[in-house]
Design a protein around this motif. Structure first.
Motif, mmCIF file in Angstrom:
data_model
loop_
_atom_site.group_PDB
_atom_site.id
_atom_site.type_symbol
_atom_site.label_atom_id
_atom_site.label_comp_id
_atom_site.label_asym_id
_atom_site.label_seq_id
_atom_site.Cartn_x
_atom_site.Cartn_y
_atom_site.Cartn_z
ATOM 1 N N LEU A 115 34.367 44.699 47.898
ATOM 2 C CA LEU A 115 35.358 45.275 46.983
ATOM 3 C C LEU A 115 36.083 44.182 46.200
ATOM 4 O O LEU A 115 36.311 44.311 44.989
ATOM 5 N N ILE A 116 36.445 43.097 46.870
ATOM 6 C CA ILE A 116 37.138 42.004 46.188
ATOM 7 C C ILE A 116 36.218 41.340 45.169
ATOM 8 O O ILE A 116 36.629 41.016 44.046
ATOM 9 N N ALA A 117 34.949 41.146 45.540
ATOM 10 C CA ALA A 117 34.001 40.525 44.609
ATOM 11 C C ALA A 117 33.792 41.394 43.376
ATOM 12 O O ALA A 117 33.752 40.886 42.248
ATOM 13 N N VAL A 118 33.667 42.705 43.581
ATOM 14 C CA VAL A 118 33.501 43.606 42.443
ATOM 15 C C VAL A 118 34.742 43.579 41.564
ATOM 16 O O VAL A 118 34.650 43.582 40.321
ATOM 17 N N ALA A 119 35.924 43.539 42.198
ATOM 18 C CA ALA A 119 37.165 43.494 41.422
ATOM 19 C C ALA A 119 37.233 42.232 40.565
ATOM 20 O O ALA A 119 37.719 42.261 39.422
ATOM 21 N N ARG A 120 36.729 41.118 41.077
ATOM 22 C CA ARG A 120 36.769 39.863 40.319
ATOM 23 C C ARG A 120 35.772 39.837 39.175
ATOM 24 O O ARG A 120 35.910 39.020 38.254
ATOM 25 N N THR A 121 34.757 40.700 39.236
ATOM 26 C CA THR A 121 33.732 40.685 38.186
ATOM 27 C C THR A 121 33.882 41.848 37.209
ATOM 28 O O THR A 121 33.022 42.009 36.334
ATOM 29 N N LEU A 122 34.926 42.652 37.343
ATOM 30 C CA LEU A 122 35.138 43.750 36.403
ATOM 31 C C LEU A 122 35.436 43.211 35.013
ATOM 32 O O LEU A 122 36.144 42.204 34.868
ATOM 33 N N ARG A 123 34.923 43.886 34.011
ATOM 34 C CA ARG A 123 35.091 43.431 32.636
ATOM 35 C C ARG A 123 36.133 44.279 31.927
ATOM 36 O O ARG A 123 36.400 45.418 32.295
ATOM 37 N N GLY A 124 36.696 43.687 30.905
ATOM 38 C CA GLY A 124 37.668 44.416 30.101
ATOM 39 C C GLY A 124 39.089 43.971 30.383
ATOM 40 O O GLY A 124 39.438 43.621 31.522
ATOM 41 N N PRO A 125 39.939 43.960 29.359
ATOM 42 C CA PRO A 125 41.320 43.507 29.545
ATOM 43 C C PRO A 125 42.141 44.410 30.454
ATOM 44 O O PRO A 125 43.117 43.958 31.057
ATOM 45 N N VAL A 126 41.772 45.689 30.583
ATOM 46 C CA VAL A 126 42.550 46.593 31.419
ATOM 47 C C VAL A 126 42.460 46.206 32.891
ATOM 48 O O VAL A 126 43.358 46.514 33.681
ATOM 49 N N PHE A 127 41.399 45.509 33.269
ATOM 50 C CA PHE A 127 41.224 45.102 34.670
ATOM 51 C C PHE A 127 41.758 43.693 34.939
ATOM 52 O O PHE A 127 41.540 43.163 36.034
ATOM 53 N N PHE A 128 42.442 43.097 33.969
ATOM 54 C CA PHE A 128 42.935 41.733 34.156
ATOM 55 C C PHE A 128 43.872 41.608 35.366
ATOM 56 O O PHE A 128 43.729 40.667 36.161
ATOM 57 N N PRO A 129 44.860 42.505 35.545
ATOM 58 C CA PRO A 129 45.721 42.373 36.738
ATOM 59 C C PRO A 129 44.934 42.449 38.044
ATOM 60 O O PRO A 129 45.233 41.719 38.998
ATOM 61 N N LEU A 130 43.913 43.314 38.104
ATOM 62 C CA LEU A 130 43.108 43.434 39.315
ATOM 63 C C LEU A 130 42.309 42.162 39.568
ATOM 64 O O LEU A 130 42.188 41.706 40.722
ATOM 65 N N ARG A 131 41.794 41.564 38.500
ATOM 66 C CA ARG A 131 41.054 40.306 38.660
ATOM 67 C C ARG A 131 41.971 39.198 39.149
ATOM 68 O O ARG A 131 41.579 38.380 39.987
ATOM 69 N N THR A 138 41.606 35.554 47.297
ATOM 70 C CA THR A 138 40.568 34.644 47.780
ATOM 71 C C THR A 138 41.074 33.204 47.842
ATOM 72 O O THR A 138 40.783 32.487 48.810
ATOM 73 N N ASP A 139 41.849 32.779 46.846
ATOM 74 C CA ASP A 139 42.373 31.409 46.860
ATOM 75 C C ASP A 139 43.333 31.193 48.030
ATOM 76 O O ASP A 139 43.304 30.144 48.687
ATOM 77 N N PHE A 140 44.169 32.186 48.301
ATOM 78 C CA PHE A 140 45.173 32.032 49.365
ATOM 79 C C PHE A 140 44.523 31.989 50.740
ATOM 80 O O PHE A 140 44.778 31.070 51.533
ATOM 81 N N VAL A 185 33.564 35.818 52.234
ATOM 82 C CA VAL A 185 32.449 36.695 51.910
ATOM 83 C C VAL A 185 32.548 37.204 50.475
ATOM 84 O O VAL A 185 31.534 37.398 49.796
ATOM 85 N N ALA A 186 33.774 37.417 49.992
ATOM 86 C CA ALA A 186 33.952 37.859 48.612
ATOM 87 C C ALA A 186 33.375 36.834 47.637
ATOM 88 O O ALA A 186 32.734 37.205 46.634
ATOM 89 N N GLU A 187 33.584 35.560 47.914
ATOM 90 C CA GLU A 187 33.017 34.536 47.037
ATOM 91 C C GLU A 187 31.497 34.496 47.118
ATOM 92 O O GLU A 187 30.818 34.215 46.125
ATOM 93 N N VAL A 188 30.946 34.775 48.301
ATOM 94 C CA VAL A 188 29.491 34.832 48.432
ATOM 95 C C VAL A 188 28.933 35.978 47.599
ATOM 96 O O VAL A 188 27.950 35.821 46.853
ATOM 97 N N PHE A 189 29.566 37.140 47.705
ATOM 98 C CA PHE A 189 29.112 38.292 46.912
ATOM 99 C C PHE A 189 29.285 38.025 45.417
ATOM 100 O O PHE A 189 28.428 38.394 44.603
ATOM 101 N N ARG A 190 30.408 37.413 45.046
ATOM 102 C CA ARG A 190 30.642 37.152 43.616
ATOM 103 C C ARG A 190 29.588 36.199 43.064
ATOM 104 O O ARG A 190 29.106 36.370 41.930
ATOM 105 N N ALA A 191 29.227 35.186 43.844
ATOM 106 C CA ALA A 191 28.176 34.274 43.397
ATOM 107 C C ALA A 191 26.854 35.014 43.211
ATOM 108 O O ALA A 191 26.105 34.751 42.260
#
Length: 305
Positions: A115-131, A138-140, A185-191
């Motif tokens: 879910l976190i990986a998908v949230a980071r790869t969502l496109r469009g300005p409306v999803f900017f806060p979610l990204r 993930t950074d924290f 794991v989110a970073e693994v999925f995002r990659a």
């Protein structure tokens, strides 16, 4: 004048001038037989050299250890058979908690990480806060040491005295493990998602699929398949780190060994717990290596993308 020329029977298939028997029987040439004999001899020689080298190395290490001045005291403190027999059943009983934590937390980590990986790869300005929130998460938790995260969750949450919030150290420890490992794991999925070529998504869209359908049916299957080896490595690490829930008082394999060691002032139970974890980890590690090698062979043969 005829334009069709009768084909002659090829040599080597039972025709005129053939030196091989008719049919599908194959007789290797002497040169091929010689190469195979040479290959087998070389394999036997390499195996014998490896076995001899391993034996010599083991003997040298054994002699170095047993000839150390403090070996006798170390043997009594860390390798006492009586305490090992006493600790083994209790460590195995505690190990069942570690296995349950691995199964439950592993499933939760995979779902939350996806879910976190998908949230980071969502496109469009409306999803900017979610990204931004997904990136901050993930950074924290990737930067926060797991032991500190466990202390904060296991010791800090009960101190808040919140109504309806559990104080069970097992549940709190599992929550801390899930929070930390889901970031990895989110970073693994995002990659994996970003490794899928954009043409795959464009082709799906040209066939009439929506962005959500393209992500679900085209991008994610390829991304997950490519990232199976690193995901298995993360699960192996999670299996080992389940022993850290003992800092909150949960009676797992490590805590069971700690109780016996604290009562007897002998550290053999720790060795028993460590060997049990190693025995549990080795099959997962070998399975990970097998999956990695299999996928590498498939890529080399063009069997997977």
């Amino acid at each position: 004048m005829t334009l069709v020329k009768e084909q002659s029977e090829p040599e080597g298939a039972g025709g005129k001038g053939s030196t091989e028997p008719a049919g599908d029987g194959y007789v290797p040439s002497p040169r091929r037989l010689e190469r195979e004999r040479h290959r087998r001899a070389r394999t036997r020689r390499a195996t014998a050299i490896a076995a001899a080298s391993t034996l010599v190395t083991g003997v040298v290490l054994y002699l170095v250890v047993v000839s150390a001045p403090g070996w006798q005291r170390t043997k009594e403190t860390f390798f006492d058979g009586q305490y090992a027999r006493e600790a083994f059943p209790k460590v195995l009983e505690g190990l069942w908690l570690n296995v349950r934590l691995l199964l439950v937390c592993g499933a939760a980590v995979l779902v939350l990480g996806m879910l976190i990986a998908v949230a980071r790869t969502l496109r469009g300005p409306v999803f900017f806060p979610l990204r931004v929130l997904a990136a901050a998460y993930t950074d924290f938790f990737r930067g926060l040491p797991l032991i500190i995260n466990l202390m904060i969750v296991v010791l800090g949450v009960p101190a808040l005295r919140l109504q309806g919030v559990t104080v069970d150290p097992v549940l709190l420890g599992g929550t801390a493990l899930t929070l930390t490992y889901s970031a990895y794991v989110a970073e693994v999925f995002r990659a994996g998602i970003e490794s899928v070529h954009p043409s795959q998504r464009a082709a799906a869209r040209s066939l009439g699929l929506s962005n959500r359908q393209a992500l679900r049916y085209v991008v994610l299957p390829q991304a997950v398949r490519r990232q199976v080896p690193p995901l298995l490595n993360d699960l192996v690490s999670l299996q080992k780190d389940t022993g850290l829930v003992s800092i909150g008082g949960a009676i797992d394999a490590v805590r069971a060994a700690d109780i016996i060691a604290g009562r007897s002032l002998n550290y053999t139970p720790y060795i028993v717990a460590g060997l049990v974890f190693v025995a549990l980890t080795i099959p997962m590690t070998r399975f990970t290596d097998w999956v990695t090698a299999r996928m590498d062979r498939q890529r080399a043969q063009g069997g997977t993308t």
